[in-house]
Design an enzyme around this catalytic site. Structure first.
Site, PDB file in Angstrom:
ATOM      1  N   CYS A   1      20.367  53.934  46.513  1.00 58.69           N
ATOM      2  CA  CYS A   1      21.736  54.266  46.857  1.00 58.69           C
ATOM      3  C   CYS A   1      21.744  55.728  47.288  1.00 58.69           C
ATOM      4  CB  CYS A   1      22.642  54.084  45.651  1.00 58.69           C
ATOM      5  SG  CYS A   1      22.504  52.440  44.939  1.00 58.69           S
TER       6      CYS A   1
ATOM      7  N   ARG B   1      20.635  54.434  53.033  1.00 58.38           N
ATOM      8  CA  ARG B   1      20.102  54.113  51.710  1.00 58.38           C
ATOM      9  C   ARG B   1      20.805  52.917  51.068  1.00 58.38           C
ATOM     10  NH1 ARG B   1      17.104  58.246  49.830  1.00 58.38           N
ATOM     11  NH2 ARG B   1      17.270  57.407  47.747  1.00 58.38           N
TER      12      ARG B   1
ATOM     13  N   TRP C   1      23.597  50.171  47.411  1.00 52.49           N
ATOM     14  CA  TRP C   1      22.841  48.974  47.772  1.00 52.49           C
ATOM     15  C   TRP C   1      22.747  48.194  46.474  1.00 52.49           C
ATOM     16  CZ3 TRP C   1      18.273  46.362  46.575  1.00 52.49           C
ATOM     17  CH2 TRP C   1      17.826  45.427  47.522  1.00 52.49           C
TER      18      TRP C   1
ATOM     19  N   ASN D   1      21.680  56.517  41.202  1.00 51.07           N
ATOM     20  CA  ASN D   1      20.720  55.835  42.087  1.00 51.07           C
ATOM     21  C   ASN D   1      19.503  55.526  41.228  1.00 51.07           C
ATOM     22  OD1 ASN D   1      18.985  55.036  44.156  1.00 51.07           O
ATOM     23  ND2 ASN D   1      18.421  57.142  44.636  1.00 51.07           N
ATOM     24  N   GLY D   2      19.096  54.254  41.221  1.00 50.97           N
ATOM     25  CA  GLY D   2      17.937  53.871  40.411  1.00 50.97           C
ATOM     26  C   GLY D   2      18.286  52.658  39.567  1.00 50.97           C
TER      27      GLY D   2
ATOM     28  N   GLU E   1       3.717  44.520  63.141  1.00 57.11           N
ATOM     29  CA  GLU E   1       4.827  45.472  63.258  1.00 57.11           C
ATOM     30  C   GLU E   1       5.848  45.005  64.307  1.00 57.11           C
ATOM     31  OE1 GLU E   1       5.908  47.669  61.468  1.00 57.11           O
ATOM     32  OE2 GLU E   1       7.141  48.994  62.681  1.00 57.11           O
TER      33      GLU E   1
ATOM     34  N   LYS F   1       9.709  44.347  63.442  1.00 52.53           N
ATOM     35  CA  LYS F   1      10.765  45.093  64.135  1.00 52.53           C
ATOM     36  C   LYS F   1      11.813  44.118  64.668  1.00 52.53           C
ATOM     37  CE  LYS F   1      10.474  48.068  63.153  1.00 52.53           C
ATOM     38  NZ  LYS F   1       9.942  48.985  62.227  1.00 52.53           N
TER      39      LYS F   1
ATOM     40  N   GLU G   1      13.766  42.111  61.694  1.00 49.64           N
ATOM     41  CA  GLU G   1      14.638  42.853  60.781  1.00 49.64           C
ATOM     42  C   GLU G   1      15.930  43.327  61.432  1.00 49.64           C
ATOM     43  OE1 GLU G   1      12.742  46.282  58.961  1.00 49.64           O
ATOM     44  OE2 GLU G   1      11.959  46.991  60.852  1.00 49.64           O
TER      45      GLU G   1
ATOM     46  N   HIS H   1      -4.704  26.741  63.322  1.00 44.59           N
ATOM     47  CA  HIS H   1      -4.901  26.125  62.014  1.00 44.59           C
ATOM     48  C   HIS H   1      -3.572  25.791  61.354  1.00 44.59           C
ATOM     49  CE1 HIS H   1      -9.186  26.707  62.207  1.00 44.59           C
ATOM     50  NE2 HIS H   1      -8.984  27.959  62.579  1.00 44.59           N
TER      51      HIS H   1
ATOM     52  N   LYS I   1      16.844  51.614  53.764  1.00 46.88           N
ATOM     53  CA  LYS I   1      15.652  52.325  54.228  1.00 46.88           C
ATOM     54  C   LYS I   1      14.762  52.774  53.081  1.00 46.88           C
ATOM     55  CE  LYS I   1      14.162  55.548  57.664  1.00 46.88           C
ATOM     56  NZ  LYS I   1      13.478  54.484  58.411  1.00 46.88           N
TER      57      LYS I   1
HETATM   58  C1  G6P Z   1      11.802  49.787  53.999  1.00 51.74           C
HETATM   59  C2  G6P Z   1      12.018  50.295  55.416  1.00 51.74           C
HETATM   60  C3  G6P Z   1      10.725  50.182  56.215  1.00 51.74           C
HETATM   61  C4  G6P Z   1       9.610  50.931  55.518  1.00 51.74           C
HETATM   62  C5  G6P Z   1       9.439  50.442  54.075  1.00 51.74           C
HETATM   63  C6  G6P Z   1       8.517  51.353  53.285  1.00 51.74           C
HETATM   64  O1  G6P Z   1      11.588  48.417  54.007  1.00 51.74           O
HETATM   65  O2  G6P Z   1      13.045  49.579  56.052  1.00 51.74           O
HETATM   66  O3  G6P Z   1      10.926  50.738  57.495  1.00 51.74           O
HETATM   67  O4  G6P Z   1       8.422  50.745  56.229  1.00 51.74           O
HETATM   68  O5  G6P Z   1      10.694  50.458  53.382  1.00 51.74           O
HETATM   69  O6  G6P Z   1       9.147  52.594  53.153  1.00 51.74           O
HETATM   70  P1  G6P Z   1       8.404  53.976  53.015  1.00 51.74           P
HETATM   71  O7  G6P Z   1       9.494  54.980  52.905  1.00 51.74           O
HETATM   72  O8  G6P Z   1       7.573  53.874  51.771  1.00 51.74           O
HETATM   73  O9  G6P Z   1       7.563  54.157  54.226  1.00 51.74           O
END
Ligand code: G6P
Length: 608
Positions: free
Chosen positions: A2, A27, A75, A101-102, A481, A485, A488, A504, A603
């Site tokens: 958060c 966040r 969140w 937060n936590g 990746e 991308k 998500e 397979h 994030k």
């Molecule tokens: C979230 C973000 C991703 C990121 C991942 C790991 O899922 O949306 O973009 O790669 O966390 O986060 P970090 O801050 O450890 O790279």
């Protein structure tokens, strides 16, 4: 995961809190709330949904008076997103307001005890116990009360606490969740990260676990758990304010995609001097490198995908075995790891809970930790033996782009640095590799010039229900990746497959018109991937090939072709990923998705 902001000063607090929270919505964005001290009591405003709803409800904060307050963007973990579960939470008397937060891991037993003592709970959150604990232990001294509360709670927390008995100060603390203190002129702040307060000050304190900070408008004092005052060094942030603003772009994600050449230059250039890679930031000696038994790369999400590239690159260049694992698995797999192993931990935020826990697990086994982190002073950076920072600047969009790219660049620097120390490269090969790494930012800029071509392709496929990405070796690593991308931010189902593995099982999902994005950039495996392209074409797939300018026969098999410049094979992921980021972005944009804040995501993932 958060976001928290706190303010004390001479200005109206609520608009400042809302503005700060708007920078922290990455966040979490399920609900938001503020608590402001006004007329000897604490006034709270909360709203389920995006911050804009709270802002509307409070006329941009203007209707909430007072010059000291705390704010939160959530969140949800414990309890659905709702007005009542939103922070701040109040104690029954209304004397204390808390943002958190936590996760408070022992909240159930604490809640039971408090309820047995007659405390009434109104929310389903773990946080509410903290507000009631403050009331329970309050002896008129806010610092002593905080110490007693901290002795009872287990888990992770960044807390901001207002007490109506203290009209001129508020209090905050953190443990395993981020929080910084901003130092202004006749005003002071707390925030989950610097972007929230950058407009007001660049001078900050980084807090260590369980350091208690007391903020008044003209002073900030920090205490340890024995109530002794601690002196701290002021850190000056050199980011430009515009780095955390959209600057005319419709979305942060596109701004950040476009910022990649600069972010790469900032990350690479200071580490190349006279044609040599200089990693002054790390203490690993040539002897240490020679003694490495095995390398583990541990990370989550896109950072894990960087690790997959890292495995191929480091093994190829250094001939050291590399195992890459997602942090949430690594931490519980009882890893076979020891003091001759190097663990490379990759994290943009430096605070991802699983990554931090995996780091600690590795450390407990005696392994050496080298982390690649974007946020200076973050928990992962602090807990590592060595840190190499990615100088990507603030990344706001939830879907990472420039952090991913700069993490890749650091992996190349580490691999080339170690390969040279191990004598794996001739001086000519090393010089060429270094100059190829230096050329990456310009090559990325070159690809970005033709982004409209990718936009056109996105316009043809944004209605797809399912999209597959295939590739071999490094192309497979980038497929992971590209697929992430896309899914998500556009919510289109997507899978990434090692091209040879498709047959397979998963090839049964290919039907007339299914889009397959085939990455075939490397020389050695080009023909192999082309064979896989033919296999999916034969089953009705429409194929978009991504390859380098060196290959002119992709056009013969694929329906559409995206070309990237050629470079050293090991470095191609830095270029291949760019059209995939653009594709995900444009598809999501055409579908009208909320690109910077995709549903259900955040994030910074500070929960397991
Ligand atoms: C979230 C973000 C991703 C990121 C991942 C790991 O899922 O949306 O973009 O790669 O966390 O986060 P970090 O801050 O450890 O790279």
């Amino acid at each position: 995961m958060c976001g928290i902001v706190g303010y004390i000063g001479e200005n109206q607090a609520a608009p400042i809190l809302l503005e700060g929270l708007s920078k922290l919505e990455y966040r979490g964005y399920d609900s938001a709330g503020i608590a402001v001290f006004n007329n000897n009591k604490i006034e709270v405003a909360k709203a389920k949904g995006r911050l804009a709803i709270l802002s509307e409800k409070t006329d941009g904060g203007k209707s909430v008076h007072g010059t000291m307050g705390i704010g939160h963007t959530r969140w949800a973990t414990h309890g659905e997103p709702s007005d009542v579960n939103s922070h701040p939470h109040l104690s029954n008397s209304g004397r204390f307001a808390v943002v958190h937060n936590g996760i408070i891991e022992n909240y159930i037993s604490l809640k039971k005890k408090l309820m047995d003592n007659g405390v009434e709970f109104i929310s389903e959150t773990d946080t509410e116990v903290i507000a009631h604990l403050f009331e329970h232990y309050y002896n008129g001294d806010i610092i002593e009360t905080m110490i007693k509360v901290l002795n009872r709670v287990e888990g992770s927390y960044a807390l901001g606490v207002l007490c109506s008995d203290y009209p001129d100060q508020f209090i905050a603390v953190r443990k395993a969740s981020p929080m910084i203190v901003g130092l202004g002129e006749n005003e002071n702040f707390i925030a989950s990260d610097v972007t929230a307060i950058l407009k007001h000050t660049r001078n900050i304190y980084y807090l260590e676990d369980n350091e208690i900070v007391v903020l008044k408008k003209d002073s900030v004092k920090i205490y340890n758990a024995d109530k002794e005052e601690i002196k701290k060094e002021v850190f000056t942030v050199d980011w430009d304010v515009s780095a955390a603003e959209k600057g005319g772009y419709e979305h942060f994600m596109m701004k950040e995609i476009e910022e990649q050449p600069k972010a790469l230059r900032d990350t690479i250039n200071p580490r190349i001097k006279n044609g040599k890679i200089v990693l002054d930031d790390i203490s690993l000696t040539t002897e240490d490198i020679k003694n490495i038994n095995k390398i583990y790369i541990v990370a989550c999400g896109s950072a894990y995908h960087v690790g997959v590239v890292g495995k191929y690159v480091i093994e190829k260049m250094c001939r050291i075995p590399v195992e890459v694992q997602v942090a949430s698995e690594f931490r519980y797999c009882d890893p076979i790891i020891g003091k001759n192993d190097l663990v490379i931990v990759i994290s943009q935020s430096g605070e991802t809970a699983d990554t931090l826990a995996a780091l600690r697990e590795a450390k407990d086994h005696g392994a050496r930790i080298l982390s690649i982190v974007n946020v200076v002073g973050s928990a992962i950076a602090n807990a590592s033996d060595d840190v190499i920072y990615t100088w990507a600047g603030p990344e706001i969009a939830v879907a990472t782009t420039k952090a991913y790219s700069t993490q890749l660049a650091v992996i190349y620097l580490i691999a080339a640095y170690m390969a040279e120390k191990l004598g794996m490269l001739t001086s000519g090969e090393y010089a060429k590799l270094v100059s190829d790494i230096e050329a990456l930012p310009d090559q990325v800029a070159e690809i970005l010039k033709s982004k409209e071509d990718v936009q056109y392709l996105a316009s043809k496929f944004f209605n797809c229900h399912s999209i597959f990405f295939i590739g071999r070796n490094l192309d497979y690593a980038v497929s992971l990746e590209g697929s992430l991308k896309l899914k998500e931010i556009s919510y289109i189902h997507s899978e990434a497959y090692a091209a040879g593995e498709l047959k397979h099982g998963t090839i049964s999902l290919i039907e007339d018109g299914t889009l397959v994005i085939a990455l075939a950039t490397g020389r050695d495996l080009f023909d192999k991937t082309v064979s896989n392209v033919k296999e999916v074409k034969a089953r009705g797939a429409v194929v978009m090939g991504v390859t380098t300018e060196e290959h002119d026969n992709m056009e013969d098999v694929a329906d559409y072709v995206v070309k990237i410049p050629a470079t050293n094979e090991m470095l191609l992921p830095s270029l291949t990923v760019i059209p995939l980021q653009l594709f995900g972005y444009y598809v999501a944009s055409l579908k009208g998705c909320d690109i910077d804040k995709p549903r259900n995501l955040a994030k910074s993932v500070t929960v397991e």
